[in-house]
Design an enzyme around this catalytic site. Structure first.
Site, mmCIF file in Angstrom:
data_model
loop_
_atom_site.group_PDB
_atom_site.id
_atom_site.type_symbol
_atom_site.label_atom_id
_atom_site.label_comp_id
_atom_site.label_asym_id
_atom_site.label_seq_id
_atom_site.Cartn_x
_atom_site.Cartn_y
_atom_site.Cartn_z
ATOM 1 N N LYS A 173 0.462 -1.479 0.149
ATOM 2 C CA LYS A 173 -0.340 0.018 -0.394
ATOM 3 C C LYS A 173 1.005 1.043 -0.420
ATOM 4 O O LYS A 173 1.535 1.555 1.504
ATOM 5 C CB LYS A 173 -1.364 0.082 1.430
ATOM 6 C CG LYS A 173 -2.093 0.239 1.508
ATOM 7 C CD LYS A 173 -1.985 2.032 0.641
ATOM 8 C CE LYS A 173 -1.577 3.028 2.370
ATOM 9 N NZ LYS A 173 -1.254 4.567 1.726
ATOM 10 N N GLU A 176 -0.466 7.563 -0.264
ATOM 11 C CA GLU A 176 -1.071 7.827 -1.679
ATOM 12 C C GLU A 176 -0.366 9.287 -1.950
ATOM 13 O O GLU A 176 -0.936 9.800 -3.393
ATOM 14 C CB GLU A 176 -2.636 7.838 -1.246
ATOM 15 C CG GLU A 176 -2.137 9.648 0.134
ATOM 16 C CD GLU A 176 -2.334 8.751 0.969
ATOM 17 O OE1 GLU A 176 -1.536 7.861 1.111
ATOM 18 O OE2 GLU A 176 -2.570 9.048 2.399
ATOM 19 N N SER A 226 4.313 7.876 10.384
ATOM 20 C CA SER A 226 4.084 9.456 11.784
ATOM 21 C C SER A 226 3.839 8.346 12.923
ATOM 22 O O SER A 226 3.589 6.941 12.649
ATOM 23 C CB SER A 226 3.636 10.256 11.690
ATOM 24 O OG SER A 226 2.032 9.833 11.667
ATOM 25 N N CYS A 281 13.380 10.694 8.237
ATOM 26 C CA CYS A 281 12.812 10.460 9.577
ATOM 27 C C CYS A 281 15.023 10.340 9.820
ATOM 28 O O CYS A 281 14.715 10.198 11.681
ATOM 29 C CB CYS A 281 12.668 8.926 9.454
ATOM 30 S SG CYS A 281 14.107 8.242 9.029
HETATM 31 P P1 NAD Z 1 1.555 8.704 7.765
HETATM 32 O O1 NAD Z 1 1.579 8.239 9.035
HETATM 33 O O2 NAD Z 1 0.273 10.506 7.756
HETATM 34 O O3 NAD Z 1 1.485 7.740 6.367
HETATM 35 C C1 NAD Z 1 1.864 6.849 6.327
HETATM 36 C C2 NAD Z 1 1.324 5.435 5.985
HETATM 37 O O4 NAD Z 1 0.245 5.379 6.620
HETATM 38 C C3 NAD Z 1 0.276 6.141 4.255
HETATM 39 O O5 NAD Z 1 0.558 5.128 3.869
HETATM 40 C C4 NAD Z 1 -0.844 6.639 4.804
HETATM 41 O O6 NAD Z 1 -1.698 6.001 3.361
HETATM 42 C C5 NAD Z 1 -1.777 5.846 5.907
HETATM 43 N N1 NAD Z 1 -2.089 6.561 7.335
HETATM 44 C C6 NAD Z 1 -2.717 7.607 7.186
HETATM 45 N N2 NAD Z 1 -2.939 8.022 8.420
HETATM 46 C C7 NAD Z 1 -3.776 6.697 9.010
HETATM 47 C C8 NAD Z 1 -5.266 5.914 9.818
HETATM 48 N N3 NAD Z 1 -5.152 7.395 10.394
HETATM 49 N N4 NAD Z 1 -4.826 4.900 9.521
HETATM 50 C C9 NAD Z 1 -4.079 4.060 8.529
HETATM 51 N N5 NAD Z 1 -3.126 4.106 7.918
HETATM 52 C C10 NAD Z 1 -3.193 5.571 7.717
HETATM 53 O O7 NAD Z 1 2.969 9.532 7.364
HETATM 54 P P2 NAD Z 1 3.800 10.141 6.456
HETATM 55 O O8 NAD Z 1 3.552 11.644 5.872
HETATM 56 O O9 NAD Z 1 3.363 10.092 4.689
HETATM 57 O O10 NAD Z 1 5.295 10.483 6.486
HETATM 58 C C11 NAD Z 1 6.121 10.828 6.870
HETATM 59 C C12 NAD Z 1 6.284 10.488 8.648
HETATM 60 O O11 NAD Z 1 7.016 9.383 8.174
HETATM 61 C C13 NAD Z 1 7.335 10.999 9.591
HETATM 62 O O12 NAD Z 1 6.665 10.927 10.489
HETATM 63 C C14 NAD Z 1 8.592 10.240 9.001
HETATM 64 O O13 NAD Z 1 9.594 10.767 10.384
HETATM 65 C C15 NAD Z 1 7.867 8.858 9.037
HETATM 66 N N6 NAD Z 1 8.960 7.948 8.241
HETATM 67 C C16 NAD Z 1 9.654 7.102 9.226
HETATM 68 C C17 NAD Z 1 10.669 6.389 9.218
HETATM 69 C C18 NAD Z 1 11.665 5.581 10.168
HETATM 70 O O14 NAD Z 1 12.289 4.943 9.504
HETATM 71 N N7 NAD Z 1 11.311 5.872 11.101
HETATM 72 C C19 NAD Z 1 11.353 6.746 7.915
HETATM 73 C C20 NAD Z 1 10.287 7.283 6.723
HETATM 74 C C21 NAD Z 1 9.475 8.149 7.514
#
Ligand code: NAD
Length: 493
Positions: A173, A176, A226, A281
């Site tokens: 997945k 988006e 996140s 991250c």
């Molecule tokens: P996000 O949490 O908004 O989205 C991540 C994924 O989760 C997406 O595919 C999204 O469709 C899905 N999603 C969003 N809300 C959801 C919900 N309520 N229920 C189920 N699925 C949901 O993150 P983002 O904005 O795409 O990415 C940035 C974040 O990712 C930052 O916090 C960053 O630190 C983190 N990140 C962490 C690492 C790591 O290794 N720790 C690596 C890359 C990014």
């Protein structure tokens, strides 16, 4: 705008959904495609096709599974520049950063080529007289990966190359916001000889994620995103009996000691805080300047910032930094800068209201440095995920380590010094899973685990390296004894 299809059972299928979300080019604020918000029924279809493909893929020798990765590696090298340019378009990062994104992902494919060695088990002859014992690594079944927007190539490739060579079927997945890179790479996987149904893509948002978390035939979930979502995914996945690895957000501290090399440290701070517009991250978010370090290093950093060019990355003449992912995210980053300032921060370089003449509708915030952040300031604890470096002051290394350990995340932490003793002390005491010594982005390569701690990771086994192989396999231990069976057994005495 064309609706992207899902990849199910080896076919590109238009999902039966009404909702969609635009995929934007952040450099210009223009839409590139529309991504479908797939339903639980679409997820179920993908899982059923994956289940059908699993027995044969599981029975395929690891060496043959690895051959798919060898062929894919060659194709990815051939298409490298085009894919990197595609990452620039859908994400907004610079071409150099997009190449890095893809190169790190490609290294996961290379690592997966070692499947026969990585999957070797353990055995001991004669655990008792005439009895032997073997432990084998076997696949889990159908597994799924849910990805964030910031690395369109690398983060999905933390997951599926290893999952596939371990013998699993994988459902992706994608984010988006950046679904196009994996759409293209899925075609290459098919050309490389991956059987239909072994790799699927289901686009969407929360509904698709929930359907994967609740589906009884999905054995494991890899998540990166996140912290609030990572924690919720971890809890829900565990509740539904799945193995889960969920990497979350970060707040990475960069401690600068007064003896640090000024030019090298200023450059490392710039790369760490403003590389990929801070949407990493492992990005440095707070610099803790110990003693005179601030007076030595900050002017050099501000000088570098003033020479940086900000702009669109879908062009030949590349800038030093690109756009943020969305208008909404740009606004949030600007609000956080203002909040930090209102609580006593002193803005040394201000990236708010950045206007880029050639791309007036892009989502730009220029590199920002805000000094005088203390424990009461939100910028000392909140993940910003933009090109903002907050600066705290400390009198001693002890104080700086205490500041770094005070926040709730634990992805990365770095120290800049010429003292081996101070670096050793920092490495020993800092509460983060990935430590840099005179390195501003201590992100490990494919063969090492990506070891986030605290609220940056939920689960037991991380992505990458041997932990990745452990995550995507379960162990089967067989104890063997053979008896003599009288007449037919004449050749064994
Ligand atoms: P996000 O949490 O908004 O989205 C991540 C994924 O989760 C997406 O595919 C999204 O469709 C899905 N999603 C969003 N809300 C959801 C919900 N309520 N229920 C189920 N699925 C949901 O993150 P983002 O904005 O795409 O990415 C940035 C974040 O990712 C930052 O916090 C960053 O630190 C983190 N990140 C962490 C690492 C790591 O290794 N720790 C690596 C890359 C990014």
């Amino acid at each position: 705008m064309d609706l992207l299809p899902n990849l199910i059972g080896g076919q590109w299928r238009t999902p039966k959904v009404s909702g969609s979300s635009p995929v934007m080019n952040p450099s210009r604020g223009e839409s590139l495609a529309a991504v479908p918000m797939s339903s639980a029924a679409d997820v179920d279809e993908a899982v059923k096709e994956a289940l059908k493909a699993f027995p044969d893929w599981r029975g395929t020798p690891p060496n043959e599974r690895a051959q798919v990765m060898f062929r894919l590696k060659a194709m990815l090298e051939d298409e490298f520049e085009e894919l990197a340019k595609g990452i620039c378009r859908e994400h907004g990062k610079t071409l150099i950063e997009a190449r890095g994104d893809l190169r790190r992902g490609l290294e996961m494919v290379e690592y997966a080529c070692g499947a026969p060695t990585l999957l070797m088990g353990e055995s001991l002859e004669n655990i008792a007289r005439g009895i032997d014992c073997h432990t084998d690594r076997v696949p889990l079944g159908v597994v799924a990966g849910i990805c964030p927007f910031n690395f369109p190539a690398l983060v999905p490739m933390w997951m599926w190359p290893l999952a596939l060579v371990c013998g699993n079927c994988f459902i992706l997945k994608p984010s988006e916001k950046v679904p196009l890179t994996m759409q293209r790479i899925a075609d290459l996987l098919k050309k490389a000889g991956l059987p239909d149904g072994v790799f699927s893509i289901v686009h969407g948002g929360r509904e698709a994620v929930d359907a994967l978390l609740e589906h009884p035939d999905v054995a494991a979930i890899s998540f990166v995103g996140s912290t609030p979502v990572a924690e919720a995914v971890y809890q829900k996945g565990c509740l539904h009996g799945k193995r889960v690895q969920a990497a979350g957000g970060a707040k990475n501290f960069l401690v600068i000691l007064p003896d640090a090399d000024v030019e090298a440290t200023a450059t490392a701070l710039k790369d760490s805080a403003f590389g990929c517009a801070g949407e990493r991250c492992m990005a440095g978010s707070v610099a803790v300047a110990v003693g005179e370090a601030g007076e030595r290093v900050l002017p050099a950093l501000v000088d570098i910032i003033h020479s940086m060019k900000i702009g669109p990355t879908d062009v030949e003449d590349q800038p030093d930094m690109g756009a943020l992912i969305s208008a909404q995210h740009r606004d949030r980053v600007e609000e956080l800068i203002s909040l930090g300032e209102s609580k006593g921060g002193k803005v040394l370089a201000d990236g708010r209201n950045t206007a880029v003449a050639v791309a007036p509708d892009g989502y730009y915030v220029s590199p920002t440095v805000i000094d005088g952040i203390d424990y009461d300031n939100d910028l000392s604890t909140t993940e910003i995920f933009g090109p903002v470096l907050s600066v705290m002051r400390a009198k001693t290394l002890d104080e700086a380590i205490a500041a770094a350990n005070r926040q709730s995340f634990g992805n990365g932490a770095c120290v800049f010094t010429t003292s081996g003793k101070a670096a050793r002390e920092f490495r020993h005491r800092v509460s983060a899973g990935m430590v840099g010594v005179n390195v501003g982005v201590p992100a490990p390569l494919a063969y090492f685990p990506f070891t986030g701690w605290n609220r940056s990771f939920f689960g037991d086994l991380h992505m990458q390296g041997r932990e990745g192989v452990q995550f995507y396999t379960k162990q089967k231990t067989t104890t063997v004894r053979w008896f003599n069976f009288g007449e037919g057994d004449i050749w064994v005495k």
